[in-house]
Scaffold this motif. Structure first.
Motif, mmCIF file in Angstrom:
data_model
loop_
_atom_site.group_PDB
_atom_site.id
_atom_site.type_symbol
_atom_site.label_atom_id
_atom_site.label_comp_id
_atom_site.label_asym_id
_atom_site.label_seq_id
_atom_site.Cartn_x
_atom_site.Cartn_y
_atom_site.Cartn_z
ATOM 1 N N PRO A 149 75.986 23.578 5.542
ATOM 2 C CA PRO A 149 76.468 23.351 6.914
ATOM 3 C C PRO A 149 75.355 23.440 7.957
ATOM 4 C CG PRO A 149 77.361 25.418 6.031
ATOM 5 C CD PRO A 149 76.699 24.713 4.906
ATOM 6 N N HIS A 150 74.373 24.304 7.708
ATOM 7 C CA HIS A 150 73.256 24.460 8.650
ATOM 8 C C HIS A 150 72.430 23.173 8.738
ATOM 9 C CE1 HIS A 150 69.686 26.184 10.543
ATOM 10 N NE2 HIS A 150 68.977 25.725 9.541
ATOM 11 N N PHE A 151 71.984 22.653 7.593
ATOM 12 C CA PHE A 151 71.098 21.484 7.613
ATOM 13 C C PHE A 151 71.842 20.191 7.899
ATOM 14 C CE2 PHE A 151 67.672 23.990 5.678
ATOM 15 C CZ PHE A 151 66.628 23.515 6.449
ATOM 16 N N TRP A 152 73.082 20.088 7.419
ATOM 17 C CA TRP A 152 73.818 18.851 7.688
ATOM 18 C C TRP A 152 74.192 18.761 9.161
ATOM 19 C CZ3 TRP A 152 77.190 19.307 2.658
ATOM 20 C CH2 TRP A 152 76.464 18.780 1.585
ATOM 21 N N ALA A 153 74.449 19.908 9.806
ATOM 22 C CA ALA A 153 74.696 19.879 11.252
ATOM 23 C C ALA A 153 73.458 19.340 11.972
ATOM 24 C CB ALA A 153 75.046 21.276 11.754
ATOM 25 N N LEU A 154 72.275 19.804 11.541
ATOM 26 C CA LEU A 154 71.022 19.299 12.124
ATOM 27 C C LEU A 154 70.848 17.805 11.837
ATOM 28 C CD1 LEU A 154 68.092 19.640 13.298
ATOM 29 C CD2 LEU A 154 67.388 20.250 10.980
ATOM 30 N N SER A 155 71.122 17.415 10.596
ATOM 31 C CA SER A 155 70.858 16.014 10.219
ATOM 32 C C SER A 155 71.842 15.051 10.879
ATOM 33 C CB SER A 155 70.882 15.856 8.698
ATOM 34 O OG SER A 155 72.172 16.117 8.190
ATOM 35 N N LEU A 156 72.999 15.572 11.368
ATOM 36 C CA LEU A 156 73.939 14.691 12.064
ATOM 37 C C LEU A 156 73.334 14.105 13.336
ATOM 38 C CD1 LEU A 156 77.467 16.374 11.767
ATOM 39 C CD2 LEU A 156 76.799 14.127 10.941
ATOM 40 N N TYR A 157 72.413 14.867 13.956
ATOM 41 C CA TYR A 157 71.802 14.288 15.155
ATOM 42 C C TYR A 157 70.322 13.961 14.975
ATOM 43 C CZ TYR A 157 70.819 19.261 16.333
ATOM 44 O OH TYR A 157 70.431 20.577 16.317
ATOM 45 N N THR A 158 69.851 13.977 13.714
ATOM 46 C CA THR A 158 68.483 13.494 13.446
ATOM 47 C C THR A 158 68.491 12.469 12.312
ATOM 48 O OG1 THR A 158 68.121 15.373 11.966
ATOM 49 C CG2 THR A 158 67.322 15.605 14.214
ATOM 50 N N SER A 159 69.707 11.955 11.965
ATOM 51 C CA SER A 159 69.807 11.076 10.795
ATOM 52 C C SER A 159 69.044 9.766 10.985
ATOM 53 C CB SER A 159 71.278 10.790 10.472
ATOM 54 O OG SER A 159 71.902 10.163 11.564
ATOM 55 N N GLY A 160 68.843 9.345 12.239
ATOM 56 C CA GLY A 160 68.082 8.124 12.490
ATOM 57 C C GLY A 160 66.681 8.231 11.920
ATOM 58 N N ASP A 161 66.059 9.400 12.122
ATOM 59 C CA ASP A 161 64.719 9.650 11.595
ATOM 60 C C ASP A 161 64.705 9.624 10.072
ATOM 61 O OD1 ASP A 161 63.100 9.739 13.731
ATOM 62 O OD2 ASP A 161 62.922 11.922 13.850
ATOM 63 N N TYR A 162 65.682 10.307 9.462
ATOM 64 C CA TYR A 162 65.738 10.366 7.995
ATOM 65 C C TYR A 162 65.952 8.973 7.408
ATOM 66 C CZ TYR A 162 65.910 15.478 8.141
ATOM 67 O OH TYR A 162 65.606 16.797 8.338
ATOM 68 N N ALA A 163 66.823 8.176 8.044
ATOM 69 C CA ALA A 163 67.076 6.822 7.543
ATOM 70 C C ALA A 163 65.809 5.981 7.615
ATOM 71 C CB ALA A 163 68.188 6.176 8.363
ATOM 72 N N LYS A 164 65.061 6.175 8.705
ATOM 73 C CA LYS A 164 63.840 5.382 8.924
ATOM 74 C C LYS A 164 62.813 5.606 7.812
ATOM 75 C CE LYS A 164 61.168 6.392 12.438
ATOM 76 N NZ LYS A 164 60.841 6.670 13.851
ATOM 77 N N VAL A 165 62.718 6.861 7.336
ATOM 78 C CA VAL A 165 61.704 7.172 6.323
ATOM 79 C C VAL A 165 62.277 7.164 4.903
ATOM 80 C CG1 VAL A 165 60.312 8.503 7.926
ATOM 81 C CG2 VAL A 165 62.068 9.676 6.579
ATOM 82 N N GLY A 166 63.586 6.816 4.774
ATOM 83 C CA GLY A 166 64.164 6.667 3.442
ATOM 84 C C GLY A 166 64.549 7.957 2.751
ATOM 85 N N VAL A 167 64.741 9.025 3.523
ATOM 86 C CA VAL A 167 65.202 10.276 2.917
ATOM 87 C C VAL A 167 66.734 10.249 2.899
ATOM 88 C CG1 VAL A 167 65.315 12.792 3.155
ATOM 89 C CG2 VAL A 167 63.187 11.592 3.641
ATOM 90 N N PRO A 168 67.344 10.366 1.695
ATOM 91 C CA PRO A 168 68.800 10.185 1.595
ATOM 92 C C PRO A 168 69.600 11.413 2.033
ATOM 93 C CG PRO A 168 67.911 10.670 -0.567
ATOM 94 C CD PRO A 168 66.728 10.644 0.379
ATOM 95 N N MET A 169 69.469 11.768 3.292
ATOM 96 C CA MET A 169 70.282 12.886 3.787
ATOM 97 C C MET A 169 71.750 12.457 3.800
ATOM 98 S SD MET A 169 68.391 15.512 4.277
ATOM 99 C CE MET A 169 69.221 16.669 5.365
ATOM 100 N N MET A 170 72.647 13.434 3.734
ATOM 101 C CA MET A 170 74.075 13.144 3.589
ATOM 102 C C MET A 170 74.621 12.157 4.635
ATOM 103 S SD MET A 170 76.509 13.655 1.525
ATOM 104 C CE MET A 170 76.117 15.087 0.531
ATOM 105 N N PRO A 171 74.300 12.325 5.946
ATOM 106 C CA PRO A 171 74.840 11.378 6.932
ATOM 107 C C PRO A 171 74.327 9.958 6.719
ATOM 108 C CG PRO A 171 73.983 13.344 8.015
ATOM 109 C CD PRO A 171 73.524 13.398 6.589
ATOM 110 N N VAL A 172 73.121 9.831 6.167
ATOM 111 C CA VAL A 172 72.545 8.503 5.937
ATOM 112 C C VAL A 172 73.261 7.809 4.782
ATOM 113 C CG1 VAL A 172 70.438 7.254 5.305
ATOM 114 C CG2 VAL A 172 70.286 9.291 6.760
ATOM 115 N N VAL A 173 73.534 8.564 3.720
ATOM 116 C CA VAL A 173 74.085 7.967 2.497
ATOM 117 C C VAL A 173 75.610 7.859 2.539
ATOM 118 C CG1 VAL A 173 74.257 8.244 -0.012
ATOM 119 C CG2 VAL A 173 72.134 8.832 1.166
ATOM 120 N N ARG A 174 76.276 8.952 2.932
ATOM 121 C CA ARG A 174 77.740 8.965 2.878
ATOM 122 C C ARG A 174 78.394 8.741 4.242
ATOM 123 N NH1 ARG A 174 78.189 11.747 -2.111
ATOM 124 N NH2 ARG A 174 76.938 10.355 -3.389
ATOM 125 N N GLY A 175 77.622 8.795 5.304
ATOM 126 C CA GLY A 175 78.178 8.593 6.640
ATOM 127 C C GLY A 175 78.519 9.908 7.329
#
Lengths: 50, 320
Positions: free
Chosen positions: B188-214
Motif C-alpha cells: 500500500p505504501h509504494f502503490w500509493a506513491l506509484s499512483l501519482y508517479t506512474s507516468g515516470d515508471y511507464a516512460k522507463v518501462g518499469v511494470p509498476m502495478m498502475p502501469v500494468v493493471r491500471g
C-alpha cells in the motif's frame, strides 16, 4: 610530470575533501576494530588475581 | 543496467564526498536503522552497548551498500525519471563503476564485521538481505513483474529480524511478526506513491502495478493489503510483544490507515496522468494517494516507536 587532463581548482578542492573524508572513515574503522576487540575480550578473558 | 549510453561519459562536475553519502540513501537508511534497533531492543537480551552499536552500524552500512548497488544498476532508468534524475550517477557526478565498487566494498565490510563482532546468523541474514535487494529485486523483479515491490519488500522488512538475531542469536516468531508488518506495509505504501508517479515508471518501462493493471485495480489491491496489514499490525498485542501503548497506536492508527485506503479506493487517483514536480506537490485527484503514502510512513514509524518506548520504559505487555 604533467597530466593529460589538468585538474581545475574546484576539482582539486573536491578531491582534497574526498581524501580527507576517506582518512576520517579509515580512522573511524581503526577505532571501531579497537572498541570491538575490547568489548569481545571483556566478556571472555578472566580477571587475573594480583 | 540495460543502457548507459545516455549517461555522461565523464563527470560533469567533480564528485563531492556528499555525493557518495547520497549513494547510500541516508533517509532509507535511517528507517532501516530504526526498525533494526527496534528488533534488537525487543529481543530483551542483555548486550554490550558497543556491540549493539556495531550491529546497528552494520545494518545501516549494509542498507547503504544495497542502495549504492541499486543506483549503479538503475542509473539508466533513474536518468529518465523526475524523482531520481538528480541522483549522483545519472547526473554524472559519480561514475557508475565507483557506485558499484562502493556497494561491493561496503557489503563485504558490513557482513564481515557482523560475522566477526556479532554472530553468524545476523551476518547471514544481512548478506541475504543485501543480495535479495540488489540482485533479486533490482536486477530481476523490478523490471519484470508488477509484483516487484511485493516480493522485493522482503529486503526492507528484514532489518528487525537481523537486529533480533544480533541480540539473541535466534529469530523467534515475534521477530518474524515485525518482518511481516513491514512486508505487508510495503504494497500500500509504494502503490500509493506509484499512483501519482506512474507516468515516470511507464516512460522507463518499469511494470509498476498502475502501469500494468491500471489505477482501479491498484486502488483495490491497496485496500485489500491495507486490511491485512492493519490486522498484522495488531498481532503483536496477542503474542505478548506489544503492550497498551502499542495497542492504542496500532488500533487508532490502523483505523486511520483503512479510512484513507477506503477514500483512495473511491477516488480517481491515478486515472489520469497526474504530473507534478515533487512527491508532495500533487494535483487534487491524486491527493488521496499522497495522503495514504504520507500517513503510511507516519503509522509505521509510530508502531515501531511505541514498541521501542514500551521496552525502554519497561511497560508491561498485555496478556490475553
Amino acid at each position: 610530470m604533467s597530466t593529460p587532463f589538468p585538474e581545475g581548482e574546484e576539482a582539486a578542492k573536491a578531491r582534497r575533501r574526498r581524501s580527507l573524508a576517506i582518512a576520517l572513515v579509515l580512522g573511524a574503522f581503526v577505532i571501531l576494530v579497537f572498541a570491538v576487540t575490547l568489548a569481545r575480550m571483556g566478556s571472555h578473558v578472566p580477571v587475573q588475581p594480583y | 543496467m540495460t543502457d548507459t549510453a545516455a549517461l555522461p561519459a565523464r563527470p560533469v562536475a567533480p564528485a563531492r564526498w556528499q555525493d557518495y553519502v547520497a549513494l547510500l540513501k541516508p533517509r532509507v537508511m535511517s528507517l532501516v536503522v530504526f526498525t533494526g534497533l527496534t528488533g534488537l531492543v525487543c529481543a530483551r537480551t542483555p548486550m554490550n552497548p558497543v556491540l549493539a552499536g556495531v550491529a546497528i552500524l552494520c545494518i545501516a552500512i549494509g542498507a547503504g551498500a544495497s542502495a549504492s548497488l541499486n543506483m549503479w544498476y538503475d542509473a539508466d532508468i533513474d536518468a529518465n525519471m523526475r524523482r531520481t534524475r538528480h541522483r549522483p550517477v545519472p547526473s554524472g557526478r559519480v561514475q557508475g563503476a565507483d557506485a558499484l565498487a562502493l556497494g561491493i566494498v561496503l557489503s563485504l565490510f558490513s557482513v564481515g564485521m557482523m560475522a566477526l563482532a556479532i554472530n553468524l546468523l545476523a551476518a547471514g541474514l544481512l548478506a541475504f538481505t543485501i543480495v535479495f535487494y540488489a540482485v533479486v529485486y533490482t536486477m530481476w523483479l523490478k523490471r519484470s513483474t508488477p509484483q516487484n515491490i511485493v516480493i522485493g519488500g522482503l529486503a526492507g522488512a528484514l532489518p528487525p529480524v537481523i537486529g533480533w538475531a544480533a541480540a539473541s542469536g535466534s529469530v523467534p516468531l515475534n521477530a518474524w511478526l515485525l518482518c511481516a508488518i513491514i512486508f505487508l506495509w510495503t504494497p500500500p505504501h509504494f502503490w500509493a506513491l506509484s499512483l501519482y508517479t506512474s507516468g515516470d515508471y511507464a516512460k522507463v518501462g518499469v511494470p509498476m502495478m498502475p502501469v500494468v493493471r491500471g489505477a482501479a485495480s491498484t486502488r483495490r489491491q491497496i485496500l485489500a493489503y491495507s486490511v491485512i496489514f492493519v490486522a498484522a499490525a495488531l498481532a503483536p498485542v496477542l503474542t505478548g510483544l506489544g503492550g497498551p501503548i502499542y495497542l492504542a497506536v496500532s488500533a487508532l492508527g490502523g483505523l486511520g490507515f483503512i479510512a484513507l485506503a477506503v477514500r483512495l479506493f473511491f477516488s480517481r487517483a491515478g486515472d489520469v496522468d497526474e504530473r507534478a514536480d515533487g512527491l508532495y506537490d500533487v494535483k487534487p485527484a491524486a491527493k488521496h494517494a499522497r495522503n495514504l503514502f504520507a500517513f503510511s510512513i507516519l503509522y509505521l514509524t509510530l508502531l515501531f516507536a511505541s514498541l521501542l518506548i514500551e521496552r525502554l520504559a519497561g511497560v508491561a505487555v498485555l496478556r490475553p
